[in-house]
Design an enzyme around this catalytic site. Structure first.
Site, mmCIF file in Angstrom:
data_model
loop_
_atom_site.group_PDB
_atom_site.id
_atom_site.type_symbol
_atom_site.label_atom_id
_atom_site.label_comp_id
_atom_site.label_asym_id
_atom_site.label_seq_id
_atom_site.Cartn_x
_atom_site.Cartn_y
_atom_site.Cartn_z
ATOM 1 N N HIS A 77 -27.426 6.754 -21.688
ATOM 2 C CA HIS A 77 -28.038 7.495 -20.861
ATOM 3 C C HIS A 77 -29.439 7.715 -21.180
ATOM 4 C CE1 HIS A 77 -25.560 8.065 -17.965
ATOM 5 N NE2 HIS A 77 -24.403 8.205 -18.496
ATOM 6 N N GLU A 87 -32.293 8.829 -19.745
ATOM 7 C CA GLU A 87 -32.518 10.786 -19.113
ATOM 8 C C GLU A 87 -32.270 11.540 -19.981
ATOM 9 O OE1 GLU A 87 -30.553 8.419 -18.311
ATOM 10 O OE2 GLU A 87 -28.416 9.845 -17.451
ATOM 11 N N CYS A 125 -25.313 3.888 -16.771
ATOM 12 C CA CYS A 125 -23.968 3.826 -17.037
ATOM 13 C C CYS A 125 -23.788 2.734 -15.249
ATOM 14 C CB CYS A 125 -23.961 5.184 -17.457
ATOM 15 S SG CYS A 125 -22.468 5.408 -17.602
#
Lengths: 1015, 284
Positions: free
Chosen positions: B235, B237, B96
């Protein structure tokens, strides 16, 4: 110093867009139905520096423009360049900031400027100011350039330079200049003569924006007549027989309604002619909020810290505690929706950072109350249209929350005409902290001692934010001051937050609190109560611009500041940490045990007040309260003739499109709700991720499914019938929402945030007694329901002057309680969402539908359309909360055990709307039969909002187990989720509703989609 | 073998440092959050680490363009350290805002397959979403199986949230894209989830919200020519566990059936981080 102008505009070409211009174009379409062919945008920078234009020009592509996507010009206006702007626009408008207003892009640009010119000696007042220019092409006839400019800026904080069609054709382009602030002259501390008449005392309070009443002014007056006090003052060389302006301002802030909650602390004489009651309540807060919580604290071991800190803290497990706080920022948001709302959210983040020895903010909640976005009626002077307030507030909390890296996990938006006068902007934050710090101290307990050095950390002090606390304690008028308006700076705050949490873990912090209302006078003043004294040197406080007087430095509410106490031996380590993080940290005071709040400017004492008088000297208000039951015209649906077949089906589509029910997705999706990688239940759920979520669920420890639920309840329109019922409904809704996610009902805590109209009887408020009685009833219900639910209120806030104007023009908000719940969720792998999961799922009603249509959403809708006469009738009540909670416990544990994965709170719009929302989330149909849901009328069983109810979905293989699990609790089978694409609701043989799911989706989503699309 | 040391940058508005460190630790890394200024000042050295992660956030508020100011700090102050890091064969990821930073420092896409090491020249950009809005929404991503990217080996398709206002990937000309495509550096793209796995990637721009930002060729992330430096807007994660997937209450959250860290609950995003840790361990 020279000012160099740099302008940047998006490159034109295949696949490239001028998105900023496009957003302006689409909003004109969405909000005003004005179709402009094209809008182009230019970003401008005014660089005030002694670095030469030539040097700057050489480096523009390293900083100001992105060479891949943007063109750049130095010292030339793009509009004058026929190469870049070959067509002449019909209008050009440049918007810049007024002098002294926070310019975040400007500060960031200056930071970057220092990176590319690292070895240069930057002068003290070098800086960068930014602006935007918009060029309009193909503007329809009759759209004035002035009006266009007014939609693009707020003249309280911004300036516009305008070129109309004529000017454009003559090449007179808007060239805004650097917003130079005129130099300020420091005024030395003044002696404030209080040996004046009562009328003069009141006039002094009014003209000085002190917001103190006569008795309070007299209390201060007599304080300075005390001989012992005069002698002690002589000893430190301060004027003996009168306060200084510093002292008077300091007392006004500390004693403000905003800080001291004088109405909640008042002695109330309450009468109720209907019951014959005539009684006295000595502090609503102590009686109905504090006492019940303290009683509960004796019985559980997880209530770690209640009421006295910046937020309430509960033990979540052996290693972690969690805390929550919610605030309102109503008055600032009315004047500047964007800045007011942004400082609301970043301000409550600081409350969390200032809890105990510092907690980390991990989740935000936003609840707004606005006038209807499609309002077409008149607007009082100085008020923005509700759609503008909506956009501004939304943008403010969006930027504040997103840039701070805190997910917005829960919230609500409520609409009512009366919020035109004052929007309500509630911002909440949840925090987490280790139970014990590495040095063994419990993190929820502050440990200051006399001799600790007090730092001001973060932003600097400026003129912005003077008188916020006292201003919010007055009603909004046409002359409300602009100094109460600020813009937040999330990045300065984020840097500070990173640094403070590191300092906490390194054991460097002995005490911490935020600088909010009242500025340093409140933050240091409150912390000084721990050691019983402090000595401040205001000359040490870093300023945004020179020339602030001592009182202004002391009370300014400039944002992004924490006040932190550090032991003298830890100061060097603390300073080094601040330097690493590029955070300004300045020692400004020392804790003492002298009993005095001692303020100096260099060597001169400018305030010398005893801690006791400062904090406990305010006299208790004595107020009158008298209840009479409101009797609005009755809602009598049986007299409404509906078309035979389509009647309730049409009503359902209309109800789904009501602003209070309609999807808020296009707004909520613009909040980051997933940063920190912990959000299990998101604001929108279901196959298309667009069904309503009931509560936010997070699992904040990475790798561990232990969860936390965050929910809210709000039902202001019930106050039209009974503010007590309003309070009960708000609490019940918050708890029900949390139950839908599987909260542990035996480990949850609540926050009460009251927003009320002025409730002190006066010429301005002739109905003050009734409004105060509403407050009394609301708090009595709050105590009754919270005791029954064993739901402690651990923190709260009140905002008591939510009125606009006076006399005929006066608009008062409906009394509004926002109740927030946060609590334990044992294992997020077992939780539920509102979307129906699959055909064949069985649908059950939990709870009982009663004859309760008073103040319901359907009654308001049909009254507003003229189809019904009124909204009166029986408001939903909660007669036996101690029984409700046993049902909630059963349902919640059924979810925790994995027996149920579908649950939805049944509130606005009743069973019909709840079932529709569940179909929308699952993109399925359902066959529902409300026969068997009690003896109430069809209207009540379909649309009624009786409390204590849920709709749940049960997989067929779990049905027997579910029925056994819920034995003894009121559950009724309603029907089945179907393959068909329709929701049908019948009452026995009578089909009441038959609507396609896709039509419901469309009706539900269109009302509040004000984005103007993506094209 | 000692766990690979991972430097997770933080400071100045980086927001996703905690979770980024956590996911590396879940897959056997030894992650430490390191303030950018500790590298800039020389208090700490990048040499001491084997993986570098630039997490998401709003560095410097994204004023003057996302990732710009942080990119400048790195480009001017850490140039030599970063060059040495890549030359030493150590992986870097930017997620990002971190991706935006890597693009603006010039680390991505980097010079060329012939001279793959960083020259810190910006060749691409990430600009405002066509919608004009910052949005948090879930997208479906598909990965180029032929990509040299060491981070994405064996990953075909995953669901992920995007959370950005400036995620539209642009380069000046189609030849720029063609050069990257020829070297399989267009590592990950937004795809229509209704297409068969492996058949989703297309150069033709997908409609909103399948492509959340109007990215050219639907690009969600790219790698450099070495395959060591990888950046993406979504994202991964944020879906380290299935309980973070929006379908988890529907019992249909995708992901591995079993894992050593989260059992049946490992999410689809974790493999990206495991790939880097295993790469480092395999190349010691």
């Amino acid at each position: 110093m020279a000012v160099t102008r740099v302008e940047v505009t998006p490159k034109q070409g295949e696949g490239m867009r001028d998105v900023r211009g496009d957003v302006v174009r689409r909003q004109l379409m969405a909000d005003h139905n004005i179709k402009v062919e094209e809008v182009r945008s230019i970003n401008g920078f005014l660089i005030k520096s002694n670095i030469s234009k030539a040097e700057i020009t050489e480096r523009v592509n390293d900083l100001f423009s992105d060479p891949i996507i943007e063109d750049v010009l130095t010292d030339t206006l793009f509009l004058s360049s026929s190469e870049h702007f070959p067509t002449t626009p019909a209008a050009a408008i440049t918007i810049g900031f007024k002098p002294g207003v926070t310019d975040n892009p400007g500060s960031a640009a200056f930071d970057g400027f220092k990176t590319i010119f690292p070895h240069h000696d930057h002068q003290r007042d070098a800086s960068i100011s930014t602006y935007h220019t918009y060029a309009f092409f193909g503007l329809p006839e009759g759209v004035s350039t002035e009006w266009l400019a007014s939609t693009l800026h707020n003249n309280l904080i911004q300036r516009a330079v305008i070129t109309d069609a004529n000017g454009c054709s003559n090449g007179q382009w808007p060239a805004i200049d650097y917003p130079e602030k005129p130099p300020q002259i420091l005024t030395p501390p003044q002696r404030m003569n209080l040996e004046i008449s009562d009328e003069e005392l009141l006039s002094l309070s009014e003209t000085g924006l002190l917001a103190l009443n006569l008795e309070e002014m007299q209390t201060i007056q007599s304080h300075y007549r005390d001989e012992a006090i005069r002698q002690s003052r002589a000893a430190v060389g301060i004027v003996t027989d009168a306060p200084t302006d510093v002292e008077l301002e300091c007392l006004a802030q500390t004693w403000s309604e905003h800080c001291k909650h004088k109405i909640f602390a008042s002695k109330i004489h309450h009468i109720d002619p209907e019951t014959g009651e005539d009684s006295v309540i000595d502090s609503i807060f102590k009686t109905h909020i504090m006492k019940p919580t303290h009683d509960m604290q004796k019985e559980v071991d997880w209530l770690l810290s209640v009421f006295h800190d910046n937020s309430g803290v509960i033990a979540w497990d052996d290693d972690w505690s969690v805390c929550m706080k919610a605030e309102t920022h109503n008055s600032p948001s009315a004047l500047d929706p964007y800045g007011g709302a942004m400082t609301g959210i970043v301000g409550v983040n600081r409350d969390i950072l200032g809890t105990g020895l510092g907690a980390r903010p991990i989740a935000n909640t936003d609840v707004f109350c606005f006038g209807p976005p499609n309002w077409e009626g008149e607007l009082p002077d100085n008020l923005f249209h509700p759609s503008r307030v909506f956009r501004g507030v939304h943008a403010g909390v969006r930027v504040g929350g997103n840039e701070s890296g805190i997910p917005t996990v829960n919230g609500a938006i409520v609409f009512d005409d009366r919020y035109i006068g004052k929007p309500l902007v509630y911002c909440g934050t949840v925090g987490i902290m280790p139970r014990k710090l590495p040095d063994g101290r419990e993190s929820h307990i502050k440990t200051p001692t006399a001799g600790d050095i007090v730092y001001m950390v973060g932003g600097r002090v400026g003129y912005d934010g003077i008188h916020g606390a006292t201003f919010s304690s007055l009603e909004l008028t046409e002359e409300s001051p602009s100094s109460a308006v600020q813009i937040g700076d999330p990045i300065t705050q984020k840097k500070m937050l990173d640094m403070v949490l590191e300092a906490r873990d390194a054991g460097l912090i002995s005490c911490i609190t935020d600088n909010g209302a009242g500025g340093l006078s409140s933050s240091i003043g409150e912390m000084a109560t721990y050691t019983d004294g402090c000595e401040i040197d205001l000359a040490k406080v870093p300023l945004k611009q020179p020339g602030l007087s001592a009182w202004e430095i002391l009370v300014s509410e400039s944002q992004e500041r924490m006040t932190i106490a550090v032991k003298p031996e830890d100061c060097a380590a603390f300073d080094a940490m601040a330097q690493l993080h590029e955070v300004e940290a300045t020692p400004v005071a020392t804790f003492t045990n002298t009993g005095m709040f001692h303020v100096k400017y260099e060597e001169e004492t400018v305030a010398y007040l005893s801690i006791e008088f400062l904090h406990d000297g305010v006299p208790q208000l004595q107020l009158e309260s008298e209840w009479h039951t409101p009797t609005p015209e009755l809602f009598t649906p049986e007299t409404i003739s509906l078309p035979e077949k389509a009647g309730h089906s049409n009503l359902l589509l209309r109800m789904l499109a009501q602003p209070n029910i309609a999807s808020k997705e296009s707004w909520v999706r613009q909040y980051d709700h997933e940063v920190i990688a912990q959000t299990v239940i998101k604001p929108f759920v279901g196959v298309e991720r667009d069904g309503p979520g009931d509560a936010g669920v997070i699992a904040p420890i990475h790798g561990d499914p232990h969860g936390l639920v965050i929910s809210c309840g709000i039902a202001p329109r019930y106050s039209d019938l009974d503010a007590g019922a309003m309070a009960a409904a708000s609490i019940d809704e918050a708890v029900r929402n949390a139950v839908c996610a599987g909260i542990n009902v035996d480990k949850m805590a609540g926050l009460d945030n009251f927003c009320w109209p002025d409730s002190i009887e006066s010429v301005k408020t002739p109905d003050g007694k009734f409004k105060l009685a509403q407050l009394v009833r609301a708090n009595r219900e709050l105590e009754r329901v919270c005791r029954a639910y064993r739901l402690p209120c651990v923190s709260g806030k009140d905002s008591m002057k939510n009125d606009y104007g006076t006399g005929e023009k006066k608009i008062s908000i409906p009394p509004t309680l926002l109740y927030s719940v946060f609590g334990d969720q044992p294992d997020v792998r077992f939780t539920a969402t509102s979307d129906f999961k699959n055909p064949g799922e069985k649908v059950y009603l939990v709870g009982i539908s009663k004859e309760e249509l008073g103040a319901s959403e359907i009654s308001f809708m049909l009254r507003d359309s003229g189809e019904a006469n009124g909204i009166g009738g029986q408001v939903p009540l909660l007669p036996n909360p101690e029984i409700n909670i046993t049902t909630y416990r059963a349902l919640s544990t059924a979810i925790q055990s994995g027996l149920i994965r579908t649950a939805h709170d049944c509130s606005e719009g009743g069973v019909a709307v709840a079932a529709a929302e569940m179909c929308i989330g699952g993109r399925v149909g359902a066959n529902i039969d409300i026969d068997g849901t009690g003896d109430a009328s069809v209207w009540s069983r379909l649309w009624g909002e009786s409390l204590g109810r849920f709709l749940v979905g049960v997989q067929p293989e779990n049905e027997d187990a579910f029925i056994k699990w819920m034995a003894g609790h009121p559950i009724t089978i309603l029907g089945t989720v179907t393959e068909s694409e329709n929701l049908t609701i019948s009452d026995g043989y009578d089909v009441l509703i038959d609507v396609e799911t896709n039509s419901m989706v469309e009706a539900w989503q269109k009302t509040l989609d004000m984005t103007g699309g993506v094209a | 073998m000692a766990a690979p040391k991972v430097a997770v940058l933080f400071g100045f508005g980086i927001n996703c440092d905690h979770e980024t460190a956590a996911v590396f630790n879940l897959v056997g890394g030894d992650a430490e959050r390191v303030h950018v200024n500790n590298f800039v000042s020389g208090n700490r050295s990048l040499d001491d680490f084997e993986i570098l992660a630039v997490p998401g956030g709003f560095s410097f508020g994204d004023h003057l363009g996302s990732g710009r100011l942080m990119g400048n700090r790195m480009r001017f102050a850490l140039r030599d350290q970063l060059h040495a890091f890549v030359a030493a064969g150590k992986p870097i990821i930017g997620i990002c805002n971190g991706f935006q930073v890597l693009v603006k420092t010039g680390l991505l896409p980097g010079p060329s397959a012939q001279t793959p090491l960083p020259d810190f020249v910006q060749r691409a950009s990430l600009t405002l979403n066509d919608s004009g809005r910052y949005e948090d929404r879930w997208v479906t991503l598909e990965f180029d199986a032929e990509s040299p990217c060491i981070w994405t080996k064996g990953i075909e398709r995953i669901d992920c949230p995007v959370r950005h206002g400036e995620g539209k990937f642009v380069m000046p000309s189609t030849t720029d894209f063609d050069a990257l495509a020829a070297n399989n550096q267009l590592t990950v793209r937004y795809v229509d989830p209704s297409t068969p796995v492996g058949k989703g990637m297309t150069d033709r721009p997908l409609p909103f919200p399948l492509s959340p930002n109007g990215s050219m060729r639907n690009i969600a992330g790219i790698c450099d020519a070495t395959g060591l430096v990888f950046g993406l807007m979504p994202h991964p994660e944020a879906v380290y566990a299935k309980w973070l997937h929006p379908d988890h209450t529907r019992n249909t959250a995708p992901g591995p059936l079993t894992s050593d860290v989260l059992g049946e609950w490992e999410g689809e995003g974790l493999q990206i981080f495991r790939n880097a840790v295993e790469y480092v361990l395999g190349n010691r």
